[in-house]
Design a protein around this motif. Structure first.
Motif, PDB file in Angstrom:
ATOM      1  N   SER A  68       0.833  -1.205   0.000  1.00 23.44           N
ATOM      2  CA  SER A  68       0.000   0.000   0.000  1.00 23.44           C
ATOM      3  C   SER A  68       0.867   1.255   0.000  1.00 23.44           C
ATOM      4  CB  SER A  68      -0.934   0.013   1.210  1.00 23.44           C
ATOM      5  OG  SER A  68      -1.865  -1.025   1.100  1.00 23.44           O
ATOM      6  N   SER A  69       1.971   1.218   0.741  1.00 22.38           N
ATOM      7  CA  SER A  69       2.901   2.355   0.740  1.00 22.38           C
ATOM      8  C   SER A  69       3.493   2.565  -0.644  1.00 22.38           C
ATOM      9  CB  SER A  69       4.032   2.124   1.751  1.00 22.38           C
ATOM     10  OG  SER A  69       3.533   2.106   3.052  1.00 22.38           O
ATOM     11  N   LEU A  70       3.823   1.472  -1.317  1.00 27.45           N
ATOM     12  CA  LEU A  70       4.349   1.587  -2.678  1.00 27.45           C
ATOM     13  C   LEU A  70       3.298   2.156  -3.633  1.00 27.45           C
ATOM     14  CD1 LEU A  70       6.418  -1.699  -3.008  1.00 27.45           C
ATOM     15  CD2 LEU A  70       7.294   0.631  -2.924  1.00 27.45           C
ATOM     16  N   ASP A  71       2.040   1.736  -3.476  1.00 27.19           N
ATOM     17  CA  ASP A  71       0.971   2.292  -4.303  1.00 27.19           C
ATOM     18  C   ASP A  71       0.847   3.803  -4.083  1.00 27.19           C
ATOM     19  OD1 ASP A  71       0.221  -0.042  -5.599  1.00 27.19           O
ATOM     20  OD2 ASP A  71      -1.347  -0.532  -4.133  1.00 27.19           O
ATOM     21  N   ALA A  72       0.921   4.227  -2.827  1.00 25.76           N
ATOM     22  CA  ALA A  72       0.836   5.658  -2.520  1.00 25.76           C
ATOM     23  C   ALA A  72       2.012   6.411  -3.132  1.00 25.76           C
ATOM     24  CB  ALA A  72       0.786   5.869  -1.008  1.00 25.76           C
ATOM     25  N   LEU A  73       3.198   5.835  -3.053  1.00 24.41           N
ATOM     26  CA  LEU A  73       4.389   6.456  -3.636  1.00 24.41           C
ATOM     27  C   LEU A  73       4.264   6.554  -5.155  1.00 24.41           C
ATOM     28  CD1 LEU A  73       7.207   7.617  -3.159  1.00 24.41           C
ATOM     29  CD2 LEU A  73       8.100   5.288  -3.299  1.00 24.41           C
ATOM     30  N   ILE A  74       3.767   5.505  -5.782  1.00 25.36           N
ATOM     31  CA  ILE A  74       3.567   5.524  -7.240  1.00 25.36           C
ATOM     32  C   ILE A  74       2.586   6.621  -7.618  1.00 25.36           C
ATOM     33  CG2 ILE A  74       2.554   4.228  -9.166  1.00 25.36           C
ATOM     34  CD1 ILE A  74       3.803   1.682  -7.831  1.00 25.36           C
ATOM     35  N   THR A  75       1.516   6.763  -6.848  1.00 22.15           N
ATOM     36  CA  THR A  75       0.531   7.808  -7.114  1.00 22.15           C
ATOM     37  C   THR A  75       1.162   9.194  -7.020  1.00 22.15           C
ATOM     38  OG1 THR A  75      -1.285   6.433  -6.329  1.00 22.15           O
ATOM     39  CG2 THR A  75      -1.670   8.810  -6.350  1.00 22.15           C
ATOM     40  N   LEU A  76       1.938   9.431  -5.958  1.00 18.77           N
ATOM     41  CA  LEU A  76       2.597  10.728  -5.787  1.00 18.77           C
ATOM     42  C   LEU A  76       3.593  11.007  -6.910  1.00 18.77           C
ATOM     43  CD1 LEU A  76       3.227  10.761  -1.927  1.00 18.77           C
ATOM     44  CD2 LEU A  76       1.625  12.184  -3.229  1.00 18.77           C
ATOM     45  N   GLU A  77       4.369   9.995  -7.280  1.00 16.08           N
ATOM     46  CA  GLU A  77       5.352  10.189  -8.350  1.00 16.08           C
ATOM     47  C   GLU A  77       4.666  10.432  -9.696  1.00 16.08           C
ATOM     48  OE1 GLU A  77       8.617  10.643  -7.993  1.00 16.08           O
ATOM     49  OE2 GLU A  77       8.360  10.404  -5.841  1.00 16.08           O
ATOM     50  N   THR A  78       3.527   9.803  -9.919  1.00 19.50           N
ATOM     51  CA  THR A  78       2.759  10.031 -11.141  1.00 19.50           C
ATOM     52  C   THR A  78       2.260  11.476 -11.179  1.00 19.50           C
ATOM     53  OG1 THR A  78       2.104   7.713 -11.244  1.00 19.50           O
ATOM     54  CG2 THR A  78       0.756   9.262 -12.492  1.00 19.50           C
ATOM     55  N   GLN A  79       1.794  11.967 -10.031  1.00 21.33           N
ATOM     56  CA  GLN A  79       1.343  13.359  -9.953  1.00 21.33           C
ATOM     57  C   GLN A  79       2.499  14.321 -10.210  1.00 21.33           C
ATOM     58  OE1 GLN A  79      -0.444  13.435  -6.055  1.00 21.33           O
ATOM     59  NE2 GLN A  79      -2.376  12.576  -6.790  1.00 21.33           N
ATOM     60  N   LYS A  80       3.676  14.010  -9.648  1.00 24.15           N
ATOM     61  CA  LYS A  80       4.862  14.840  -9.886  1.00 24.15           C
ATOM     62  C   LYS A  80       5.210  14.853 -11.371  1.00 24.15           C
ATOM     63  CE  LYS A  80       7.544  14.101  -5.673  1.00 24.15           C
ATOM     64  NZ  LYS A  80       8.848  13.576  -5.217  1.00 24.15           N
ATOM     65  N   LEU A  81       5.165  13.691 -11.997  1.00 22.20           N
ATOM     66  CA  LEU A  81       5.481  13.586 -13.417  1.00 22.20           C
ATOM     67  C   LEU A  81       4.526  14.443 -14.248  1.00 22.20           C
ATOM     68  CD1 LEU A  81       7.097  12.345 -15.739  1.00 22.20           C
ATOM     69  CD2 LEU A  81       5.537  10.384 -15.654  1.00 22.20           C
ATOM     70  N   GLU A  82       3.249  14.371 -13.939  1.00 20.95           N
ATOM     71  CA  GLU A  82       2.266  15.175 -14.674  1.00 20.95           C
ATOM     72  C   GLU A  82       2.513  16.667 -14.472  1.00 20.95           C
ATOM     73  OE1 GLU A  82       0.185  14.087 -17.029  1.00 20.95           O
ATOM     74  OE2 GLU A  82       1.160  12.165 -16.636  1.00 20.95           O
ATOM     75  N   ALA A  83       2.884  17.069 -13.248  1.00 18.66           N
ATOM     76  CA  ALA A  83       3.194  18.482 -12.984  1.00 18.66           C
ATOM     77  C   ALA A  83       4.426  18.917 -13.782  1.00 18.66           C
ATOM     78  CB  ALA A  83       3.415  18.701 -11.492  1.00 18.66           C
ATOM     79  N   LEU A  84       5.440  18.064 -13.856  1.00 21.78           N
ATOM     80  CA  LEU A  84       6.637  18.392 -14.631  1.00 21.78           C
ATOM     81  C   LEU A  84       6.334  18.480 -16.128  1.00 21.78           C
ATOM     82  CD1 LEU A  84       9.325  16.246 -12.783  1.00 21.78           C
ATOM     83  CD2 LEU A  84       9.213  18.749 -12.909  1.00 21.78           C
ATOM     84  N   LYS A  85       5.470  17.605 -16.625  1.00 24.69           N
ATOM     85  CA  LYS A  85       5.085  17.672 -18.035  1.00 24.69           C
ATOM     86  C   LYS A  85       4.362  18.980 -18.332  1.00 24.69           C
ATOM     87  CE  LYS A  85       4.694  12.723 -19.065  1.00 24.69           C
ATOM     88  NZ  LYS A  85       3.764  11.619 -19.406  1.00 24.69           N
ATOM     89  N   THR A  86       3.488  19.394 -17.423  1.00 24.81           N
ATOM     90  CA  THR A  86       2.769  20.662 -17.594  1.00 24.81           C
ATOM     91  C   THR A  86       3.755  21.826 -17.576  1.00 24.81           C
ATOM     92  OG1 THR A  86       0.796  19.736 -16.559  1.00 24.81           O
ATOM     93  CG2 THR A  86       0.961  22.138 -16.623  1.00 24.81           C
TER      94      THR A  86
END
Length: 104
Positions: A68-86
């Motif tokens: 579950s911690s890894l899932d949360a980390l993946i979610t946060l990193e995905t959000q970071k990636l989307e922010a960087l793409k923007t």
């Protein structure tokens, strides 16, 4: 979900661990027997015939918490990636403006 709660109490299986295990097993079954459309029909008999071993309840809880911690980390990193793409898109628009906007 009364039946699942009763199952947990009698089986000693951690609820979160059970959901993660079922999700993994479902994905495995889909990849092994999915039709051409990627659909899988799972029957009650399929689930009842599923044979697996479970670790002790404390170990189940540790595994579920880790995953579950890894899932949360993946979610946060995905959000970071989307922010960087923007951000990159904004920078690219500043570096290479549309000619009509520059001349207008």
């Amino acid at each position: 979900m009364g039946s699942l709660n009763a199952y947990e109490q009698h089986s000693g299986i951690d609820r979160q661990f059970l959901f993660i295990t079922l999700e993994n097993e479902t994905e495995r079954m889909k990849s092994n027997s999915a039709n051409g459309l990627g659909l899988l029909h799972i029957t009650k008999g399929t689930i009842e015939g599923w044979d697996t071993a479970f670790p002790s309840p404390p170990e189940q809880h540790r595994i579920a918490s880790c995953l579950s911690s890894l899932d949360a980390l993946i979610t946060l990193e995905t959000q970071k990636l989307e922010a960087l793409k923007t951000h990159k898109k904004g920078l690219m628009q500043q570096l290479f403006p549309v000619l009509n906007e520059v001349q207008g």
